[in-house]
Structures are given as structure tokens and as C-alpha cells.
Scaffold this active site. Structure first.
Site: not given
Ligand code: PSU
Ligand code: MN
Length: 305
Positions: A23, A158
Site C-alpha cells: 500500500e 496500533k
Molecule cells: N496503520 C499504520 N500505518 C498507516 C496506516 C495504518 O500503522 O499508515 C494507514 C493505512 O493505510 C490504513 C489507514 O489503511 O492508515 C487507516 O486509516 P483510517 O484510520 O483513517 O481508516
């Protein structure tokens, strides 16, 4: 929306070789420049070292690209361009406007599946945020994984999230979670979130066999999540982690940060307040996930040379 495969990825998918999707949000919005560009290159090297073909995914000029070239990786990693963070719901807007954007777990899974790629490596998946009962902040990653047949290798979620609630949603949405050489759900910077997992696997071949059964029979057509803990030597110290987490959550709340900006803001806070240690952990875990994903992809590939 047009989905363009690089010639190498198209050839690998067509001839039944192992391919690993990667990604781009973790590059554009999760890691600072210029380290993000170095990590992008190393991720692809790790996948190749395990005999699979890497396919980094992003949207460029409104076209979904599966398998970025080196120049295209430069473009996504360039902080001056400030590319958008595109989740699944944003893909059509980016396509219609002809813009550039980095793809999250939700949108990368969708695009990889559309391209015929069955394995995906990331850092951490999105989940249920702390305080979601009031904020409703639940990542679209979970809904998309519930309906997309792909193996996602991650280091758990996380601890900036509500890990307990995230595991509950994974269960209710029928998304199996396999611990890779562990019986505990990992927490990204930490190897153990304190939660047990039902299923433990030891090899990529085992994951591949489970995924084939999951999609080939009576199972739901959901993703299979493989939870691979951060390498022990890169794990963040517990006390440092807990202190920075608490301060980071307070900062995000005080600054009124909401929606898709929450995750990047918390990641940046960690990188700025751990003397580079969270960055090292982040890099080590995505590289380890790419290696496991490549082994799964090769085991799943019908015609791997
Ligand atoms: N978790 C991480 N690093 C990241 C992300 C999540 O440790 O860069 C990114 C991923 O691309 C994940 C996105 O799909 O954040 C999720 O964002 P949100 O919580 O806004 O859905
Ligand atoms: Mn959110």
C-alpha cells in the site's frame, strides 16, 4: 475506474506467479520523507528476495496503478506533492478528477483483488478508535476486509486504537485472524497487545492452505488477516510507548483532529517523540510483513517457478 497493471505484474498474474500488493498510504502519510522512498524500495527488494513480484498500488492521474515504477514511487513519496489519502469511498472522486492519491488498506485491498492479486502486505490495519462509542471513528478497512478475499499480512493494529473492540469487530465480520508464529495479537510497535488469538500458524504455506479453504468452500468471502509481530530487536520499549501514546492522544484531541487525519497525526507524533525508535520499529515491521506475504504468495501461486 481504470485499473492499470504494470507489464511485470500483468505477466506474473497471468502466468500464475506469486504477487504481493503493497500500500502507498503508509509511504505518503505514515513515514516521513526521504525515509519513505527508501522503505518503498526496500519493500520491493524483500518481496523479490522471496521470489515474488511486488506491486505497490496508488492512483495516478485518476488511474489505479498496480505495480508502480520507480518514477511513480518518487511521485507518491514526494512530500511537496501532498497526495491525497484515498480510502475505498474516495476512489471514484480521484478517478473522475484525474488526481493522484495514496491508497489505504481498504482501497489497496479492493484494487489488488480487482487486479487478481491475492496477497497484500501492510504495516497495521485500521480499526476501531478509542472513544468510538462517541466519535463513531471506525476505519473503513474493517468493512472492506469483510468483503474482499485477500490475505493481508500486518503487525496487528496500533495501540492508538481500541484493540479489544477491533478484535471484536474482526470476529463479528467473519474475518479470520491467524497469528504468525505467535498466539498473541500484536500491537504494531509492541509484539503483544495482551490479547490471545485462537489460531497460530508457523509457515506461509500453512496460511496459503487456509486461504484456499476459506475462499474455496463454505467460508465467507472475506480477507484472511495474518498478524506478524514486529521483530523483537525493533520493538518499542513499553514505558516509552505508553508515555508517547498518552501524550499523542491528548495532542490529537486538543488539536481537534478528526476523520482521516487522526491516524497520520498520531503516527507523526510517535516519530517526533521517540528519537527515531518508532520509525525503526515501523520500518522493521513492514519489511518483515513483506517477507511473510511473499512466502504466502509463492505458496498460493499455481505456477511459481
Ligand atoms: N496503520 C499504520 N500505518 C498507516 C496506516 C495504518 O500503522 O499508515 C494507514 C493505512 O493505510 C490504513 C489507514 O489503511 O492508515 C487507516 O486509516 P483510517 O484510520 O483513517 O481508516
Ligand atoms: Mn477514521
Amino acid at each position: 475506474m481504470r485499473v492499470r497493471l504494470s507489464p511485470e505484474v500483468a505477466d506474473a498474474v497471468g502466468s500464475g506467479r506469486g504477487v504481493v500488493a503493497l500500500e502507498s498510504t503508509l509511504l505518503a502519510h505514515g513515514l516521513p520523507a526521504p525515509r519513505n522512498r527508501e522503505v518503498a524500495a526496500r519493500l520491493e527488494e524483500v518481496v523479490r528476495a522471496h521470489r515474488a513480484v511486488p506491486a505497490t498500488v496508488a492512483v495516478l492521474d485518476g488511474i489505479a496503478v498496480v505495480g508502480l515504477t520507480s518514477v511513480e514511487l518518487d511521485r507518491i513519496c514526494d512530500p511537496a506533492r501532498q497526495v491525497d489519502k484515498l480510502s475505498h469511498r474516495d476512489l471514484a472522486v480521484a478517478a473522475a478528477r484525474g488526481g493522484d492519491g495514496a491508497t489505504t488498506v481498504a482501497s489497496t485491498s479492493t484494487l489488488a483483488h480487482a487486479a487478481g492479486v491475492r496477497v497484500f502486505a501492510t504495516g497495521g490495519i485500521g480499526g476501531v478508535h478509542r472513544g468510538a462509542a462517541e466519535t463513531y471513528d471506525v476505519s473503513a478497512d474493517l468493512d472492506v476486509l469483510a468483503q474482499t478475499p485477500i490475505v493481508v499480512v500486518c503487525a496487528g493494529v496500533k495501540s492508538i486504537l481500541d484493540v479489544t473492540a477491533t478484535l471484536e469487530v474482526l470476529e463479528s465480520r467473519s474475518i479470520p485472524v491467524l497469528g504468525y508464529q505467535t498466539s498473541r495479537f500484536p500491537a504494531f510497535y509492541r509484539r503483544d497487545s495482551g490479547h490471545d488469538l485462537t489460531w497460530r500458524v508457523e509457515t506461509g504455506a500453512e496460511v496459503a492452505a487456509i486461504a484456499e479453504m476459506h475462499w474455496g468452500g463454505v467460508g465467507p468471502s472475506s480477507a484472511v488477516v495474518v498478524a506478524n509481530p514486529v521483530p523483537a530487536e525493533a520493538e518499542l520499549d513499553q514505558a516509552v510507548h505508553d508515555a508517547v501514546l498518552e501524550a499523542g492522544l491528548a495532542r490529537v484531541a486538543a488539536d481537534g483532529i478528526r476523520g482521516k487525519d487522526v491516524t497520520p497525526a498520531l503516527l507523526a507524533y510517535f516519530h517526533e517523540h521517540t528519537d527515531g525508535r518508532s520509525l525503526r520499529a515501523n520500518e522493521a515491521l513492514v519489511l518483515a510483513n513483506a517477507a511473510v506475504a511473499a512466502q504466502v504468495a509463492v505458496a498460493l501461486a499455481p505456477d511459481q517457478p
